[in-house]
Design a protein around this motif. Structure first.
Motif, mmCIF file in Angstrom:
data_model
loop_
_atom_site.group_PDB
_atom_site.id
_atom_site.type_symbol
_atom_site.label_atom_id
_atom_site.label_comp_id
_atom_site.label_asym_id
_atom_site.label_seq_id
_atom_site.Cartn_x
_atom_site.Cartn_y
_atom_site.Cartn_z
ATOM 1 N N MET A 1 0.833 -1.210 0.000
ATOM 2 C CA MET A 1 0.000 0.000 0.000
ATOM 3 C C MET A 1 0.872 1.267 0.000
ATOM 4 S SD MET A 1 -1.379 -0.511 3.911
ATOM 5 C CE MET A 1 -0.230 -0.889 5.226
ATOM 6 N N PRO A 2 1.719 1.423 -1.035
ATOM 7 C CA PRO A 2 2.618 2.587 -1.026
ATOM 8 C C PRO A 2 1.888 3.923 -1.149
ATOM 9 C CG PRO A 2 2.735 1.446 -3.128
ATOM 10 C CD PRO A 2 1.887 0.600 -2.231
ATOM 11 N N GLY A 3 0.685 3.922 -1.783
ATOM 12 C CA GLY A 3 -0.042 5.174 -1.986
ATOM 13 C C GLY A 3 0.854 6.187 -2.687
ATOM 14 N N ASN A 4 0.757 7.433 -2.281
ATOM 15 C CA ASN A 4 1.670 8.433 -2.858
ATOM 16 C C ASN A 4 2.636 8.946 -1.780
ATOM 17 O OD1 ASN A 4 -0.149 9.761 -1.363
ATOM 18 N ND2 ASN A 4 -0.849 11.177 -2.957
ATOM 19 N N ILE A 5 2.969 8.046 -0.818
ATOM 20 C CA ILE A 5 3.839 8.434 0.290
ATOM 21 C C ILE A 5 5.298 8.186 -0.108
ATOM 22 C CG2 ILE A 5 4.434 7.891 2.684
ATOM 23 C CD1 ILE A 5 1.457 7.000 3.005
ATOM 24 N N SER A 6 6.098 9.227 -0.063
ATOM 25 C CA SER A 6 7.470 9.101 -0.585
ATOM 26 C C SER A 6 8.282 8.065 0.202
ATOM 27 C CB SER A 6 8.172 10.461 -0.536
ATOM 28 O OG SER A 6 8.268 10.898 0.807
ATOM 29 N N PHE A 7 7.984 7.923 1.507
ATOM 30 C CA PHE A 7 8.720 6.977 2.361
ATOM 31 C C PHE A 7 8.576 5.532 1.862
ATOM 32 C CE2 PHE A 7 9.181 4.704 6.592
ATOM 33 C CZ PHE A 7 10.492 5.078 6.809
ATOM 34 N N PHE A 8 7.503 5.277 1.105
ATOM 35 C CA PHE A 8 7.268 3.908 0.616
ATOM 36 C C PHE A 8 7.524 3.769 -0.889
ATOM 37 C CE2 PHE A 8 4.227 4.243 4.313
ATOM 38 C CZ PHE A 8 5.049 3.543 5.191
ATOM 39 N N GLN A 9 8.105 4.825 -1.509
ATOM 40 C CA GLN A 9 8.404 4.768 -2.945
ATOM 41 C C GLN A 9 9.865 4.392 -3.134
ATOM 42 O OE1 GLN A 9 5.927 5.309 -5.022
ATOM 43 N NE2 GLN A 9 4.465 6.143 -3.558
ATOM 44 N N TYR A 10 10.143 3.138 -3.194
ATOM 45 C CA TYR A 10 11.503 2.687 -3.490
ATOM 46 C C TYR A 10 11.396 1.256 -3.979
ATOM 47 C CZ TYR A 10 11.050 0.393 1.049
ATOM 48 O OH TYR A 10 10.600 -0.379 2.083
ATOM 49 N N TYR B 1 3.613 6.426 10.356
ATOM 50 C CA TYR B 1 4.902 7.133 10.417
ATOM 51 C C TYR B 1 5.303 7.621 9.025
ATOM 52 C CZ TYR B 1 9.782 8.225 10.436
ATOM 53 O OH TYR B 1 10.969 8.884 10.231
ATOM 54 N N GLY B 2 5.183 6.733 8.045
ATOM 55 C CA GLY B 2 5.563 7.103 6.670
ATOM 56 C C GLY B 2 4.746 8.277 6.161
ATOM 57 N N ALA B 3 3.470 8.305 6.541
ATOM 58 C CA ALA B 3 2.581 9.359 6.049
ATOM 59 C C ALA B 3 2.788 10.680 6.780
ATOM 60 C CB ALA B 3 1.122 8.903 6.184
ATOM 61 N N THR B 4 3.301 10.630 8.029
ATOM 62 C CA THR B 4 3.370 11.858 8.829
ATOM 63 C C THR B 4 4.795 12.313 9.106
ATOM 64 O OG1 THR B 4 3.325 10.579 10.884
ATOM 65 C CG2 THR B 4 1.201 11.346 10.028
ATOM 66 N N ARG B 5 5.791 11.583 8.611
ATOM 67 C CA ARG B 5 7.159 11.834 9.062
ATOM 68 C C ARG B 5 7.659 13.248 8.783
ATOM 69 N NH1 ARG B 5 10.942 10.531 4.670
ATOM 70 N NH2 ARG B 5 12.567 10.006 6.171
ATOM 71 N N GLU B 6 7.136 13.860 7.703
ATOM 72 C CA GLU B 6 7.636 15.200 7.392
ATOM 73 C C GLU B 6 7.228 16.238 8.435
ATOM 74 O OE1 GLU B 6 6.541 14.857 3.270
ATOM 75 O OE2 GLU B 6 8.140 13.371 3.421
ATOM 76 N N SER B 7 6.151 15.946 9.173
ATOM 77 C CA SER B 7 5.744 16.913 10.196
ATOM 78 C C SER B 7 6.228 16.528 11.599
ATOM 79 C CB SER B 7 4.222 17.080 10.177
ATOM 80 O OG SER B 7 3.603 15.820 10.156
ATOM 81 N N LEU B 8 7.019 15.445 11.700
ATOM 82 C CA LEU B 8 7.524 15.028 13.017
ATOM 83 C C LEU B 8 8.923 15.606 13.256
ATOM 84 C CD1 LEU B 8 6.608 11.231 12.793
ATOM 85 C CD2 LEU B 8 5.451 12.927 14.207
ATOM 86 N N PRO B 9 9.251 15.957 14.496
ATOM 87 C CA PRO B 9 10.612 16.421 14.763
ATOM 88 C C PRO B 9 11.611 15.267 14.666
ATOM 89 C CG PRO B 9 9.372 16.262 16.807
ATOM 90 C CD PRO B 9 8.409 15.956 15.697
ATOM 91 N N HIS B 10 12.661 15.471 13.938
ATOM 92 C CA HIS B 10 13.720 14.461 13.840
ATOM 93 C C HIS B 10 15.027 15.034 14.374
ATOM 94 C CE1 HIS B 10 10.855 12.303 11.363
ATOM 95 N NE2 HIS B 10 11.664 11.248 11.374
#
Lengths: 186, 138
Positions: free
Chosen positions: A47-56, B129-138
């Protein structure tokens, strides 16, 4: 002669064997020992959707890890089902007493059946422990960039301050739940 | 198949996790209550063996079975918040479920089918996490 298949293994046998997995995976294909990345690879695959974290390219990066995790499942089946230890775990008396005070009565298996059962899933306690707990394991592992295997074992073995910091975090969280939250919900 | 070797290492790992009882919620409780040495012994000796192995690999520039140099990328410690916040959130989940990701899969394998629930919840957590990571403090 085959008693070792069903009997529990002491820490000084199990720990070094786990440690050997690090060089084994490095030798086999330059792979870093870690489990929680498999959750990311599964998201990327399903379920990668359009989330960059899962695009690889999860197949080239993560297929070995997914296969490794399938092996862990099979290892659990062999160790905990086929060669199941018929005896209860030799827990410390202090832990048994503490947990009895919190209402746990059945110490015969790997987990307390009164907490981890399908019939308890709908309760407030079941939702917090199994659903929220699982969610935090997945969310926290990716946020921290690793779990017990990737940070506590691989990372500290490689003398990484990031991993030491993450493991201190693991313990802060674990102590809060064990000493402050579980007494309220068990 | 090139992946069979990883399957076998996984079986080995899952079997050790189960036989050493580190997949047990009870053992995790013992650890977070500091009432037994077992968990510290397992994790501590795993780190010790891993550390020696990595030092040997680095010192002698050992190669993998395909002849490529073994490289272990360092973890980025310029982002500190993620290790603290992420670590604490993971620790909360670890003590609730009594299992980190490896043990979750091994527990499911032992026939405790209920553990599919925390596994799916962990997938959901990873997704969020993958969907929200850009708004989380790292």
């Amino acid at each position: 002669m085959f008693d070792w298949l069903t009997q529990p293994w002491p820490w000084y046998v199990a720990g070094p064997l786990i440690g050997l997995i690090i060089p084994l995976l490095l030798y086999m294909g330059n792979k870093q020992f870690g489990i929680s990345s498999s959750l990311r690879h599964t998201c990327a695959a399903c379920m990668p959707g359009n989330i960059s974290f899962f695009q690889y390219d999860w197949k080239s990066e993560g297929m070995w890890n997914l296969v490794f995790v399938l092996g862990v499942f099979i290892g659990g089946f062999l160790g905990g089902y086929v060669f199941q230890n018929p005896e209860p775990i030799a827990l410390s008396a202090a832990t048994v007493a503490d947990l009895q005070n919190l209402g746990i009565t059945d110490f015969s298996g790997l987990v307390p059946p009164e907490v981890f059962s399908w019939s308890n899933l709908g309760s407030f306690q079941g939702l917090i422990i199994m659903v929220l707990g699982g969610f935090l394991v997945g969310f926290g592992a990716r946020y921290a960039g690793g779990c017990t295997s990737g940070h506590a074992i691989s990372g500290i073995s490689n003398l990484q301050m990031a991993s030491v910091t993450a493991v201190i975090g693991f313990f802060i969280g674990g102590l809060i739940v064990t000493h402050l939250i579980l007494p309220l919900i068990l | 198949m090139n992946y069979i070797k990883y399957l076998l290492v996984g079986v080995f790992f899952g079997f050790i996790l189960t036989k050493s009882e580190v997949i047990s919620w009870f053992r995790i409780q013992e650890m977070f209550r500091f009432q037994d040495f077992h968990m510290y012994g397992v994790i501590g000796t795993a780190i010790l063996v891993g550390m020696i192995a990595i030092q040997v690999i680095k010192k002698f520039n050992l190669k993998d079975r395909d002849g490529n140099p073994i490289t272990i990328p360092p973890k980025d410690f310029s982002q500190k918040k993620r290790y603290i916040f992420g670590g604490i959130l993971f620790g909360l989940g670890w003590a609730f479920t009594g299992a980190c990701p490896g043990p979750l899969f091994a527990l499911f394998g032992t026939g405790l089918t209920i553990f599919i629930v925390p596994i799916l919840a962990a997938l959901a957590g990873t997704y969020v996490y993958g969907a929200t990571r850009e708004s989380l403090p790292h």
